[in-house]
Design a protein around this motif. Structure first.
Motif, mmCIF file in Angstrom:
data_model
loop_
_atom_site.group_PDB
_atom_site.id
_atom_site.type_symbol
_atom_site.label_atom_id
_atom_site.label_comp_id
_atom_site.label_asym_id
_atom_site.label_seq_id
_atom_site.Cartn_x
_atom_site.Cartn_y
_atom_site.Cartn_z
ATOM 1 N N GLU A 92 0.808 -1.219 0.000
ATOM 2 C CA GLU A 92 0.000 0.000 0.000
ATOM 3 C C GLU A 92 0.847 1.277 0.000
ATOM 4 O OE1 GLU A 92 -0.061 -1.531 4.345
ATOM 5 O OE2 GLU A 92 -0.321 -2.411 2.374
ATOM 6 N N ASN A 93 2.134 1.162 0.312
ATOM 7 C CA ASN A 93 3.026 2.328 0.314
ATOM 8 C C ASN A 93 3.756 2.537 -1.013
ATOM 9 O OD1 ASN A 93 2.350 2.850 2.974
ATOM 10 N ND2 ASN A 93 4.059 1.669 3.783
ATOM 11 N N VAL A 94 3.695 1.563 -1.895
ATOM 12 C CA VAL A 94 4.470 1.609 -3.138
ATOM 13 C C VAL A 94 4.124 2.829 -4.001
ATOM 14 C CG1 VAL A 94 4.965 0.409 -5.308
ATOM 15 C CG2 VAL A 94 4.993 -0.850 -3.144
ATOM 16 N N PRO A 95 2.850 3.117 -4.280
ATOM 17 C CA PRO A 95 2.555 4.286 -5.133
ATOM 18 C C PRO A 95 3.070 5.600 -4.536
ATOM 19 C CG PRO A 95 0.625 2.881 -4.956
ATOM 20 C CD PRO A 95 1.626 2.367 -3.965
ATOM 21 N N GLU A 96 2.860 5.778 -3.244
ATOM 22 C CA GLU A 96 3.304 7.022 -2.607
ATOM 23 C C GLU A 96 4.829 7.118 -2.570
ATOM 24 O OE1 GLU A 96 2.704 10.719 -1.343
ATOM 25 O OE2 GLU A 96 1.098 9.345 -1.911
ATOM 26 N N MET A 97 5.498 6.013 -2.311
ATOM 27 C CA MET A 97 6.966 6.012 -2.308
ATOM 28 C C MET A 97 7.502 6.329 -3.698
ATOM 29 S SD MET A 97 8.036 2.883 0.223
ATOM 30 C CE MET A 97 9.780 3.243 0.076
ATOM 31 N N THR A 98 6.862 5.779 -4.715
ATOM 32 C CA THR A 98 7.282 6.037 -6.088
ATOM 33 C C THR A 98 7.187 7.531 -6.387
ATOM 34 O OG1 THR A 98 6.514 3.842 -6.754
ATOM 35 C CG2 THR A 98 6.843 5.461 -8.508
ATOM 36 N N LYS A 99 6.056 8.120 -6.067
ATOM 37 C CA LYS A 99 5.868 9.557 -6.286
ATOM 38 C C LYS A 99 6.890 10.364 -5.489
ATOM 39 C CE LYS A 99 0.905 9.150 -6.976
ATOM 40 N NZ LYS A 99 -0.405 9.414 -6.381
ATOM 41 N N PHE A 100 7.141 9.934 -4.248
ATOM 42 C CA PHE A 100 8.085 10.640 -3.382
ATOM 43 C C PHE A 100 9.486 10.682 -3.987
ATOM 44 C CE2 PHE A 100 11.370 10.417 -0.107
ATOM 45 C CZ PHE A 100 11.150 11.604 0.564
ATOM 46 N N PHE A 101 9.974 9.543 -4.446
ATOM 47 C CA PHE A 101 11.328 9.492 -5.000
ATOM 48 C C PHE A 101 11.424 10.309 -6.281
ATOM 49 C CE2 PHE A 101 11.973 5.840 -2.181
ATOM 50 C CZ PHE A 101 13.216 6.168 -1.675
ATOM 51 N N ILE A 102 10.443 10.186 -7.150
ATOM 52 C CA ILE A 102 10.478 10.935 -8.411
ATOM 53 C C ILE A 102 10.397 12.436 -8.141
ATOM 54 C CG2 ILE A 102 9.236 11.394 -10.563
ATOM 55 C CD1 ILE A 102 8.478 8.357 -10.538
ATOM 56 N N GLN A 103 9.495 12.848 -7.267
ATOM 57 C CA GLN A 103 9.366 14.274 -6.960
ATOM 58 C C GLN A 103 10.615 14.802 -6.270
ATOM 59 O OE1 GLN A 103 6.715 16.140 -8.108
ATOM 60 N NE2 GLN A 103 8.148 17.770 -7.602
ATOM 61 N N SER A 104 11.210 14.017 -5.412
ATOM 62 C CA SER A 104 12.434 14.439 -4.725
ATOM 63 C C SER A 104 13.555 14.703 -5.720
ATOM 64 C CB SER A 104 12.872 13.389 -3.710
ATOM 65 O OG SER A 104 11.913 13.276 -2.682
ATOM 66 N N ILE A 105 13.673 13.851 -6.719
ATOM 67 C CA ILE A 105 14.694 14.045 -7.753
ATOM 68 C C ILE A 105 14.369 15.302 -8.554
ATOM 69 C CG2 ILE A 105 15.674 13.094 -9.884
ATOM 70 C CD1 ILE A 105 16.689 11.755 -7.286
ATOM 71 N N ARG A 106 13.116 15.463 -8.948
ATOM 72 C CA ARG A 106 12.705 16.666 -9.698
ATOM 73 C C ARG A 106 13.024 17.936 -8.916
ATOM 74 N NH1 ARG A 106 6.889 14.337 -11.526
ATOM 75 N NH2 ARG A 106 7.595 13.282 -13.413
ATOM 76 N N ASP A 107 12.822 17.867 -7.598
ATOM 77 C CA ASP A 107 13.062 19.031 -6.732
ATOM 78 C C ASP A 107 14.515 19.167 -6.296
ATOM 79 O OD1 ASP A 107 10.359 19.551 -6.933
ATOM 80 O OD2 ASP A 107 9.861 18.700 -4.978
ATOM 81 N N LYS A 108 15.360 18.268 -6.788
ATOM 82 C CA LYS A 108 16.797 18.289 -6.484
ATOM 83 C C LYS A 108 17.102 18.153 -4.990
ATOM 84 C CE LYS A 108 18.181 21.043 -10.492
ATOM 85 N NZ LYS A 108 17.370 20.707 -11.504
ATOM 86 N N VAL A 109 16.305 17.329 -4.324
ATOM 87 C CA VAL A 109 16.558 17.028 -2.910
ATOM 88 C C VAL A 109 17.749 16.066 -2.855
ATOM 89 C CG1 VAL A 109 15.583 16.052 -0.797
ATOM 90 C CG2 VAL A 109 14.111 17.327 -2.379
#
Length: 91
Positions: A64-81
């Protein structure tokens, strides 16, 4: 040093090719690096996103955490975290 064919093979069928890390920090580092590679061309296509999801699942995170984790990692990279900031948030 990896050919496109070898990389495609690994990304499409990661289980059995890559040793699953046991430490949570190592898992997070790997997933961050994978998302970073996916974003190298400035976009993440569906196949790449599905690959990230496969790795998250294979690393033992709850389904149940997979979709949110996926979005988190992709957004973090986009935001240069930075990787260090991600680790400090998640570990």
């Amino acid at each position: 040093g990896v050919s496109k064919e070898e990389l495609d093979s690994i990304l499409l069928n990661p289980i059995g090719v890559i040793e699953i890390p046991s430490l949570i920090q190592t898992k997070i580092e790997f997933l961050y690096d994978l998302a970073n590679m996916m974003w190298a061309d400035g976009e993440v296509v569906e196949d790449e996103e599905n690959t990230l999801k496969k790795f998250i699942k294979s690393f033992g995170f709850m389904e149940e955490n997979v979709p949110e984790m996926t979005k988190f990692f992709i957004q973090s990279i986009r935001d240069k975290v930075s990787k260090e900031d991600i680790i400090s948030q998640l570990v």
